[in-house]
Write a protein that holds these residues in place. Structure first.
Motif, PDB file in Angstrom:
ATOM      1  N   LEU A 154     -84.421 -38.174 -14.315  1.00  0.00           N
ATOM      2  CA  LEU A 154     -83.865 -37.072 -13.515  1.00  0.00           C
ATOM      3  C   LEU A 154     -83.240 -36.010 -14.422  1.00  0.00           C
ATOM      4  CD1 LEU A 154     -82.370 -39.328 -10.734  1.00  0.00           C
ATOM      5  CD2 LEU A 154     -84.149 -37.621 -10.369  1.00  0.00           C
ATOM      6  N   GLU A 155     -82.577 -36.470 -15.490  1.00  0.00           N
ATOM      7  CA  GLU A 155     -81.976 -35.540 -16.454  1.00  0.00           C
ATOM      8  C   GLU A 155     -83.082 -34.640 -17.035  1.00  0.00           C
ATOM      9  OE1 GLU A 155     -78.827 -35.136 -17.079  1.00  0.00           O
ATOM     10  OE2 GLU A 155     -78.816 -34.031 -18.967  1.00  0.00           O
ATOM     11  N   PRO A 188     -72.155 -46.008 -12.684  1.00  0.00           N
ATOM     12  CA  PRO A 188     -71.644 -44.634 -12.798  1.00  0.00           C
ATOM     13  C   PRO A 188     -72.441 -43.789 -13.798  1.00  0.00           C
ATOM     14  CG  PRO A 188     -69.843 -46.209 -12.778  1.00  0.00           C
ATOM     15  CD  PRO A 188     -71.109 -47.012 -12.868  1.00  0.00           C
ATOM     16  N   ILE A 189     -72.701 -42.553 -13.399  1.00  0.00           N
ATOM     17  CA  ILE A 189     -73.456 -41.623 -14.257  1.00  0.00           C
ATOM     18  C   ILE A 189     -72.531 -41.135 -15.375  1.00  0.00           C
ATOM     19  CG2 ILE A 189     -74.617 -39.373 -14.334  1.00  0.00           C
ATOM     20  CD1 ILE A 189     -75.308 -39.820 -11.322  1.00  0.00           C
ATOM     21  N   ASP A 190     -72.929 -41.398 -16.609  1.00  0.00           N
ATOM     22  CA  ASP A 190     -72.125 -40.984 -17.758  1.00  0.00           C
ATOM     23  C   ASP A 190     -72.387 -39.488 -18.026  1.00  0.00           C
ATOM     24  OD1 ASP A 190     -71.262 -40.388 -20.335  1.00  0.00           O
ATOM     25  OD2 ASP A 190     -71.584 -42.443 -21.034  1.00  0.00           O
ATOM     26  N   LYS A 191     -71.314 -38.678 -17.844  1.00  0.00           N
ATOM     27  CA  LYS A 191     -71.451 -37.216 -17.973  1.00  0.00           C
ATOM     28  C   LYS A 191     -71.979 -36.792 -19.339  1.00  0.00           C
ATOM     29  CE  LYS A 191     -67.859 -35.519 -14.956  1.00  0.00           C
ATOM     30  NZ  LYS A 191     -66.496 -35.083 -14.870  1.00  0.00           N
ATOM     31  N   SER A 192     -71.567 -37.532 -20.395  1.00  0.00           N
ATOM     32  CA  SER A 192     -71.997 -37.086 -21.723  1.00  0.00           C
ATOM     33  C   SER A 192     -73.471 -37.428 -21.965  1.00  0.00           C
ATOM     34  CB  SER A 192     -71.103 -37.686 -22.807  1.00  0.00           C
ATOM     35  OG  SER A 192     -71.061 -39.077 -22.652  1.00  0.00           O
ATOM     36  N   ASN A 193     -73.972 -38.479 -21.359  1.00  0.00           N
ATOM     37  CA  ASN A 193     -75.394 -38.810 -21.507  1.00  0.00           C
ATOM     38  C   ASN A 193     -76.270 -37.995 -20.568  1.00  0.00           C
ATOM     39  OD1 ASN A 193     -74.978 -40.701 -23.453  1.00  0.00           O
ATOM     40  ND2 ASN A 193     -74.904 -42.435 -22.030  1.00  0.00           N
ATOM     41  N   TYR A 194     -75.728 -37.684 -19.394  1.00  0.00           N
ATOM     42  CA  TYR A 194     -76.543 -37.005 -18.365  1.00  0.00           C
ATOM     43  C   TYR A 194     -75.796 -35.784 -17.818  1.00  0.00           C
ATOM     44  CZ  TYR A 194     -78.325 -41.775 -18.626  1.00  0.00           C
ATOM     45  OH  TYR A 194     -78.792 -42.981 -19.086  1.00  0.00           O
ATOM     46  N   PRO A 195     -75.573 -34.770 -18.685  1.00  0.00           N
ATOM     47  CA  PRO A 195     -74.777 -33.616 -18.231  1.00  0.00           C
ATOM     48  C   PRO A 195     -75.440 -32.839 -17.098  1.00  0.00           C
ATOM     49  CG  PRO A 195     -75.747 -33.208 -20.412  1.00  0.00           C
ATOM     50  CD  PRO A 195     -75.992 -34.653 -20.091  1.00  0.00           C
ATOM     51  N   ARG A 196     -76.778 -32.694 -17.160  1.00  0.00           N
ATOM     52  CA  ARG A 196     -77.449 -31.917 -16.102  1.00  0.00           C
ATOM     53  C   ARG A 196     -77.400 -32.671 -14.770  1.00  0.00           C
ATOM     54  NH1 ARG A 196     -80.726 -30.411 -20.684  1.00  0.00           N
ATOM     55  NH2 ARG A 196     -81.846 -32.370 -20.560  1.00  0.00           N
ATOM     56  N   LEU A 201     -75.126 -33.285  -9.355  1.00  0.00           N
ATOM     57  CA  LEU A 201     -74.467 -34.082  -8.311  1.00  0.00           C
ATOM     58  C   LEU A 201     -73.145 -33.425  -7.899  1.00  0.00           C
ATOM     59  CD1 LEU A 201     -74.626 -36.563  -6.507  1.00  0.00           C
ATOM     60  CD2 LEU A 201     -73.559 -37.902  -8.334  1.00  0.00           C
ATOM     61  N   HIS A 202     -72.459 -32.850  -8.878  1.00  0.00           N
ATOM     62  CA  HIS A 202     -71.212 -32.150  -8.552  1.00  0.00           C
ATOM     63  C   HIS A 202     -71.507 -30.944  -7.640  1.00  0.00           C
ATOM     64  CE1 HIS A 202     -67.189 -30.616  -8.862  1.00  0.00           C
ATOM     65  NE2 HIS A 202     -67.700 -29.428  -9.163  1.00  0.00           N
TER      66      HIS A 202
END
Ligand SMILES: N[C@@H](CCC(=O)N[C@@H](CS)C(=O)NCC(=O)O)C(=O)O
Length: 256
Positions: A154-155, A188-196, A201-202
């Motif tokens: 998805l990223e 949980p989605i790790d923001k640093s690994n999956y910023p996009r 999602l935000h």
């Protein structure tokens, strides 16, 4: 710009349509979000999956697969959230935003709906059912790994774009948001690994339809996962989509 913020269509009440659903189910929440994004009111009936109500004989007649959601428009019964949403968009809204009218744009949205149905959803099912139904108290490492793999895909899909299906929110974002916001509770989605992905999602979580139709059920799912306890206080009476929105405290004016 998301569809939820740019809607101008007036609310339509479809008295001949009914949705049987459970708020904790991501597939049901995808339909509820689409209804709210399109300002469509139908009758909604809560089904308690923990009590096996979706396996009652009258439900099995409608859906031999014994899953929710189930949608009925007069004599027509549809039992898949993706098919329900494309039906609602093309039959009642002709919404070129949520479901493009041109063949190419529509195929791109459908491709993502198939991705949600065929790839993401089975990962959700594999990871969550042992916790929901088999007293397992954590997500198995293999399942967590499969979910991380989906996050990576998805990223990559989000390179150069804000939304999955195009330049604005489409039905594909809605279905993927229902599944991914639920997977985010399990792994949980790790923001640093999956910023996009976390940024998307935000953005989705700020859409009005996400707040009115996804938030509450997501909380129920999280509590259900945490406690593995059965909810008995599920709202049982048939009610309208409008009534559900009102309970979230979102003024009807914001939905138009
Ligand atoms: N592809 C279907 C999946 C439907 C589905 O599997 N629903 C789940 C709830 S999210 C269900 O009813 N499971 C039956 C159960 O938990 O016993 C859709 O998108 O509607």
């Amino acid at each position: 710009m998301g569809a939820g913020k740019s809607r101008t269509a007036l609310t339509s009440t479809l008295k001949h349509c009914t949705l049987w659903k459970s708020d904790r189910s991501p597939a049901c929440r995808a339909v509820m979000m689409a209804l709210d994004a399109m300002n469509l009111n139908i009758t909604e009936v809560d089904v308690n999956m923990d009590k096996g109500e979706h396996r009652n004989p009258e439900m099995i007649i409608m859906n031999p697969l014994q899953t929710l959601p189930i949608f009925k428009d007069r004599e027509l019964v549809i039992c898949d959230s993706h098919a329900i949403n494309t039906y609602l968009a093309s039959r009642y809204r002709g919404s070129a935003q949520l479901l493009p009218r041109d063949a190419g744009g529509r195929a791109l949205v459908e491709q993502l709906l198939h991705y949600d149905s065929g790839i993401l959803y089975p990962k959700y099912r594999a990871a969550s059912y042992p916790v929901l139904y088999e007293k397992c108290n954590c997500v198995m490492p293999d399942h967590a790994c499969e979910i991380e793999c989906a996050y990576r895909e998805l990223e990559n899909m989000l390179v150069g774009r804000q939304w999955f299906g195009g330049s604005w929110v489409t039905l594909s974002d809605i279905s993927i948001a229902a599944t991914i916001s639920t997977l985010n509770i399990l792994v949980p989605i790790d923001k640093s690994n999956y910023p996009r992905l976390s940024g998307w999602l935000h953005r989705m979580s700020e859409e009005v339809f996400f707040m009115t139709a996804n938030k509450k059920g997501l909380g129920e799912f999280a509590r259900r996962i945490d406690s593995s306890s059965v909810f008995d206080d599920v709202f049982k009476c048939p009610r309208s989509s409008e009534g559900r929105r009102a309970r979230t405290g979102t003024p009807e004016s914001e939905l138009q």
